[in-house]
Design a protein around this motif. Sequence first.
Motif, PDB file in Angstrom:
ATOM      1  N   CYS A   1       0.847  -1.197   0.000  1.00 34.14           N
ATOM      2  CA  CYS A   1       0.000   0.000   0.000  1.00 34.14           C
ATOM      3  C   CYS A   1       0.877   1.240   0.000  1.00 34.14           C
ATOM      4  O   CYS A   1       1.873   1.310   0.710  1.00 34.14           O
ATOM      5  N   GLY A   2       0.476   2.262  -0.758  1.00 28.53           N
ATOM      6  CA  GLY A   2       1.195   3.522  -0.735  1.00 28.53           C
ATOM      7  C   GLY A   2       0.903   4.232   0.574  1.00 28.53           C
ATOM      8  O   GLY A   2      -0.250   4.345   0.985  1.00 28.53           O
ATOM      9  N   ILE A   3       1.959   4.688   1.237  1.00 22.27           N
ATOM     10  CA  ILE A   3       1.792   5.301   2.550  1.00 22.27           C
ATOM     11  C   ILE A   3       2.460   6.663   2.630  1.00 22.27           C
ATOM     12  O   ILE A   3       3.375   6.972   1.868  1.00 22.27           O
ATOM     13  N   ALA A   4       1.962   7.459   3.563  1.00 24.42           N
ATOM     14  CA  ALA A   4       2.571   8.742   3.886  1.00 24.42           C
ATOM     15  C   ALA A   4       3.134   8.599   5.292  1.00 24.42           C
ATOM     16  O   ALA A   4       2.413   8.183   6.206  1.00 24.42           O
ATOM     17  N   VAL A   5       4.418   8.891   5.447  1.00 25.40           N
ATOM     18  CA  VAL A   5       5.129   8.675   6.706  1.00 25.40           C
ATOM     19  C   VAL A   5       5.437  10.027   7.335  1.00 25.40           C
ATOM     20  O   VAL A   5       6.006  10.892   6.670  1.00 25.40           O
ATOM     21  N   GLN A   6       5.043  10.200   8.594  1.00 27.63           N
ATOM     22  CA  GLN A   6       5.271  11.486   9.257  1.00 27.63           C
ATOM     23  C   GLN A   6       6.426  11.386  10.252  1.00 27.63           C
ATOM     24  O   GLN A   6       6.437  10.509  11.116  1.00 27.63           O
ATOM     25  N   THR A   7       7.373  12.300  10.089  1.00 27.95           N
ATOM     26  CA  THR A   7       8.578  12.307  10.920  1.00 27.95           C
ATOM     27  C   THR A   7       8.700  13.660  11.602  1.00 27.95           C
ATOM     28  O   THR A   7       8.466  14.691  10.973  1.00 27.95           O
ATOM     29  N   VAL A   8       9.025  13.656  12.898  1.00 24.79           N
ATOM     30  CA  VAL A   8       9.206  14.899  13.653  1.00 24.79           C
ATOM     31  C   VAL A   8      10.542  14.832  14.374  1.00 24.79           C
ATOM     32  O   VAL A   8      10.816  13.834  15.066  1.00 24.79           O
ATOM     33  N   ASN A   9      11.362  15.858  14.206  1.00 24.22           N
ATOM     34  CA  ASN A   9      12.671  15.903  14.871  1.00 24.22           C
ATOM     35  C   ASN A   9      13.472  14.611  14.663  1.00 24.22           C
ATOM     36  O   ASN A   9      14.050  14.071  15.593  1.00 24.22           O
ATOM     37  N   GLY A  10      13.433  14.094  13.437  1.00 27.40           N
ATOM     38  CA  GLY A  10      14.233  12.921  13.128  1.00 27.40           C
ATOM     39  C   GLY A  10      13.687  11.611  13.659  1.00 27.40           C
ATOM     40  O   GLY A  10      14.365  10.582  13.579  1.00 27.40           O
TER      41      GLY A  10
ATOM     42  N   LYS B   1       4.371   8.418  12.717  1.00 24.81           N
ATOM     43  CA  LYS B   1       3.060   7.871  12.319  1.00 24.81           C
ATOM     44  C   LYS B   1       3.072   7.524  10.846  1.00 24.81           C
ATOM     45  O   LYS B   1       3.735   8.186  10.032  1.00 24.81           O
ATOM     46  N   ILE B   2       2.326   6.471  10.538  1.00 24.74           N
ATOM     47  CA  ILE B   2       2.139   6.071   9.142  1.00 24.74           C
ATOM     48  C   ILE B   2       0.645   6.027   8.862  1.00 24.74           C
ATOM     49  O   ILE B   2      -0.131   5.502   9.679  1.00 24.74           O
ATOM     50  N   ASP B   3       0.233   6.539   7.734  1.00 23.24           N
ATOM     51  CA  ASP B   3      -1.159   6.408   7.295  1.00 23.24           C
ATOM     52  C   ASP B   3      -1.153   6.129   5.800  1.00 23.24           C
ATOM     53  O   ASP B   3      -0.130   6.295   5.130  1.00 23.24           O
ATOM     54  N   GLY B   4      -2.310   5.723   5.273  1.00 24.31           N
ATOM     55  CA  GLY B   4      -2.398   5.507   3.844  1.00 24.31           C
ATOM     56  C   GLY B   4      -2.214   6.815   3.097  1.00 24.31           C
ATOM     57  O   GLY B   4      -2.598   7.878   3.583  1.00 24.31           O
ATOM     58  N   ASN B   5      -1.611   6.735   1.907  1.00 23.55           N
ATOM     59  CA  ASN B   5      -1.457   7.906   1.040  1.00 23.55           C
ATOM     60  C   ASN B   5      -2.763   8.090   0.274  1.00 23.55           C
ATOM     61  O   ASN B   5      -3.193   7.200  -0.462  1.00 23.55           O
TER      62      ASN B   5
ATOM     63  N   GLY C   1      -5.656   6.315   1.190  1.00 23.85           N
ATOM     64  CA  GLY C   1      -5.706   7.036   2.453  1.00 23.85           C
ATOM     65  C   GLY C   1      -6.000   6.186   3.666  1.00 23.85           C
ATOM     66  O   GLY C   1      -5.930   6.656   4.801  1.00 23.85           O
ATOM     67  N   MET C   2      -6.326   4.906   3.454  1.00 21.76           N
ATOM     68  CA  MET C   2      -6.613   4.025   4.580  1.00 21.76           C
ATOM     69  C   MET C   2      -5.476   3.017   4.745  1.00 21.76           C
ATOM     70  O   MET C   2      -4.618   2.890   3.878  1.00 21.76           O
ATOM     71  N   LEU C   3      -5.452   2.303   5.862  1.00 23.87           N
ATOM     72  CA  LEU C   3      -4.369   1.363   6.110  1.00 23.87           C
ATOM     73  C   LEU C   3      -4.779   0.315   7.119  1.00 23.87           C
ATOM     74  O   LEU C   3      -5.469   0.636   8.096  1.00 23.87           O
ATOM     75  N   CYS C   4      -4.325  -0.908   6.925  1.00 25.12           N
ATOM     76  CA  CYS C   4      -4.670  -1.992   7.854  1.00 25.12           C
ATOM     77  C   CYS C   4      -3.807  -1.901   9.120  1.00 25.12           C
ATOM     78  O   CYS C   4      -2.901  -1.079   9.203  1.00 25.12           O
ATOM     79  N   GLY C   5      -4.117  -2.756  10.087  1.00 22.42           N
ATOM     80  CA  GLY C   5      -3.419  -2.732  11.369  1.00 22.42           C
ATOM     81  C   GLY C   5      -1.930  -3.012  11.249  1.00 22.42           C
ATOM     82  O   GLY C   5      -1.122  -2.483  12.016  1.00 22.42           O
ATOM     83  N   ARG C   6      -1.535  -3.839  10.309  1.00 24.37           N
ATOM     84  CA  ARG C   6      -0.111  -4.160  10.156  1.00 24.37           C
ATOM     85  C   ARG C   6       0.639  -2.947   9.630  1.00 24.37           C
ATOM     86  O   ARG C   6       1.723  -2.601  10.106  1.00 24.37           O
ATOM     87  N   GLY C   7       0.052  -2.273   8.657  1.00 30.05           N
ATOM     88  CA  GLY C   7       0.667  -1.052   8.134  1.00 30.05           C
ATOM     89  C   GLY C   7       0.806   0.006   9.215  1.00 30.05           C
ATOM     90  O   GLY C   7       1.812   0.715   9.278  1.00 30.05           O
ATOM     91  N   GLN C   8      -0.197   0.074  10.092  1.00 32.81           N
ATOM     92  CA  GLN C   8      -0.141   1.028  11.200  1.00 32.81           C
ATOM     93  C   GLN C   8       0.977   0.702  12.180  1.00 32.81           C
ATOM     94  O   GLN C   8       1.358   1.540  12.986  1.00 32.81           O
ATOM     95  N   ALA C   9       1.490  -0.528  12.105  1.00 27.61           N
ATOM     96  CA  ALA C   9       2.537  -0.956  13.045  1.00 27.61           C
ATOM     97  C   ALA C   9       3.943  -0.819  12.468  1.00 27.61           C
ATOM     98  O   ALA C   9       4.902  -1.297  13.069  1.00 27.61           O
TER      99      ALA C   9
END
Lengths: 802, 260
Positions: free
Chosen positions: A103-112, A116-120, A128-136
């Motif tokens: 799944c295409g995902i958008a990965v959020q990074t803060v201060n290196g 958080k990961i969510d669906g792109n 824009g959605m994501l299963c539990g494994r992707g969330q992990a």
Amino acid sequence: MLDNMAKAIRVHVDVSGPGTGPGDEVATRRGSSIDGSIRVARVQLEITRRQFLAAGVAGTALLGTGMGPGRSNMAMNYPDPPWFTEGEVVTTYNYCDMCPWKCGIAVQTVNGQVMKIDGNSLDPKSRGMLCGRGQAGVSFMNDPDRLQSPMIRTGERGEGKFREVSWEEALDYTAEKILAIKDTYGPEALAIFGHTTGDFWFTDYFAQAWGTPNAAKPSSSLCLSPRDEASTLTLGFPVGGHEPMDWDEIECVTLIGSHIGEDSRNTVMQDFIESRSRGAQVIVVDPRFSSAAAKADYWLPIKPGTDTALLLAWINVLVTEDRFDRAYIDQWATGLDELTTHIQEFTPEWAAGITDLSAEQIRTTARVMSDRLPQAAIMPGRHVTWYGNDSQRMRAVFILNSLLGVYGRHGGMYFNKSPFLEPYPHPPFAVTGSSGGCSAEPGEESAELPLGPTGKARADGARETFLRGPTAMQELIDPMITDDPYRIAGLMIYGVNLLNSIPIPSRTIEALKKLDFVLAVDVLPQEHVAWADVVFPEATFLERYDELSTVPYKTPFIQMREPAVPPMYDTMPGWMMARELGLRVGLDAYFKWETIEEYLDIRLRSVGSSLEKMHDAGGVIIQDGKPYLEDFVADGESPFHTASGKIDLSVAELAEAGLDAIPVYEPTEEPPDGYYRLLYGRNPLHTFAKTQNTPVLSDVSPENELWINEDEATALGYVSGDKVWLENDNGDRSGPIAIKATQRIRKDAVFMAHGFGQNAEGLTLANGRGASDTKLMSRYKLDPISGGAGMRINFVRLVEGG
Amino acid sequence: MTYAFLLDMSRCIGCEACVVACKSGNQLPVDRQYIKLIEHTSGTFPDLTGGFQNHRCYHCADAACVAVCPTGALFKEDGLTRLNRDACSGCGYCVQSCPYEIPVMSDGRSSKCDACASNVGAGGSPWCVTTCPAQALKYGDRDEILAEAKERVAALKDRYPKAQVYGETQAGGLGLILVLPDDPETLDIPADPPATPVVVDAWKEVVQPLSMGATVLAAAGAGVLGIIARRNHMAELREVDDEKKAGVTSGDAGSEEVGT
């Protein structure tokens, strides 16, 4: 020193791991035991090490309360202040590696720190959605049990004793060993097994450049091969990665052995629920009242092993009651006459006795489907290696779908199209690969097997014990032991949990002992890593670039992977390992690119893009597809790439090989008295044998359960929660596993989620939890068409103790 | 503005993506989940129905936990039940009083879903809503959510004759509105959760104000008594003075008063 301290502390730690991110909170010291104190210390050490690596600051506050920048007392809100207010949120695009679906995902990074990961939202797989494994995914990256350094074996193979070495030494040593194998036996003597989303560099690129046809992925012969070969024989093309159900307009969905919901593939769950909510009828064929069966309009609790009988009876109803799309068949198919004659004996009454269903159920559901054709289709499913006759069962599925007129029709099944993207220009490969795989590009099957540089074809028995299809991984184990047809002396394992995937693991261990050289490339110390001579620790998908992902689809698309953070510890991306090894073994011509960015930019140039442009456009490139018959007719082409140019209901190639041109029913072995058929499948929070140690997933779903019919359990004296061991009819045992006594399963079978019961000391959370279906597989049946390994022919009984 | 969640149980397929998204976004520690999925089955093989109870805060309008919280750590905001863990005293009354058995103690303080207050406040959506692959979850204006729930129930009647909205009136109106395919008991959800118990009502409505009143009374009483005592004291002092002026000696009265 930090590492030694961490290891020292880890020895005493209990099985609970840390939480999901750098702000992990653990039990306070209020009234905690010594174990609790050490657990606090361990997690705080972990957090401090991450800061150390990120900021280059000496981690002196090892056992202090250092929780990270801006973190307040543990008793605050979770978290306070929230992580997304702690600094600039940087977004990178990626394709998820938590299962092979990508799944295409958008990965959020803060201060290196990856937070958080969510669906792109732009990605056609995740939307824009994501299963539990992707969330992990963040938890997977932060798993404290990760491999941190290249290692070379010191003790005996299998003892798991290693010394940490530099990359220089590990790569030089590996190059030396595989060159020695090449000199003595030829490059074909190196087998390469690979899976997860980074396998391309090893099973495809390196393998073909090096010259071994013995590259294999478990997703072929331990999963999809029967499906894709049956499809190619019938329609002229494989199903391909994305099952092309036209969900937006479908009116009747039939699942046979497909447990959507427990198989938590993101896109399929979305599409299935949307179609159903829109009003599509759902027919589920499953010996178990699965999550999907609970959503069905018709649930057929079929006796395991008899699915082909049901399919033949459905075909019988459609043909004898003239309920099929005759106009479609007349225009697009061959073999109707042969099929009509063949199918007469396979009546619903005949099938009822075999399947343990009623003739009425069979007729009714056939009519529900045919009333809605062509907007009625049978989902091709995913893992289809069940009984060793699986290609024929899938042939029946595709014949039925053809009678329903689905291929190329709106609301039926569209045609997948591969995206256009030029490969990186490289010299001709030393051998054409055949590793296949679940998201692989459809390739051409050649009549002659490709030969390696010293004239050897692949050693898996292709064309001898089975007719066609990608390299069969489990068939390469015997040659490693017997040297027949020729010696396989070396094995590279990339991201395959070897001893928890291939049936008859004792045989795999025997092979591991006989090999001259074993390289394990992995993120985690999986069970087989203890058997390696050299270990390459890989940087996770969040820490690296990677080959572009090209997805055949209704709207074909390209996905990118860009690192959110640099590699942790002393790990390396797979592409870099392949390159460094390639440069050391004379393959520099294939690795002319200096950086991976250069490689990727060159490829993207062919579609007018670049890494930067692709990122700015939101991480996905979407192209036009060619989904329907009218698109092909307009071009004067047939979408069916069979010799006839049409759908072949009867397949001459099979008859010529002495096999059934149209499927018949072949009964499978029954469980002996006192035993149950062992069925296995998925748990929505886990992927194969990959995620059982991922902290957040282990936290919510730590073990598998044994589904057994409640009445059977009562008769044996068990209730839910009781722990038992399982013993197969060969005396192999696995356990302990908790009983789930339920009405949701037939009396003749038991079911468990695959991937548990691992014996890997380095996996703090996964080690010894639950039972292993793989370790209870003392046999499998080889599918003579595709080389698939039918694994549902193992039988178990419940026993006490280990 | 009153907000609410919509949770359509006809769609939920039990994949637990919401559980992990919530843990990840809220950085929950080991052993803490704001959402738990519990599988339910009715009937005997092969005549079965079943689904997944989503055990998560119902954000009651008449929240029992808010009523009993002595510190105000639990409070209503925008129709949702928030929790300020800083202010939690760890008394556990909320755990005892919730009709859905939602709050648990974690690190010595109450712990439960707060409807992603900070995330929504920053312009986002609750983590569970964003990720749900079955699109079973929505979040928005409560009136709109309730209207949509009723539309969905109407559309479900063919397949599920017992389809119903749950949460319009329960506990004064819930902030988690369910579309149920069947009666709530089939998923172990109380049809009508007990109203905040009389004892709790009494505690909140009567005893707490009463005890507050009693304290006020006691303080006032003490004040009055003090005034009376002083007046008596002053009167006795004047008596002694008068007696002295009259040449009377009364040793006991004088020494007692001094000692008082």
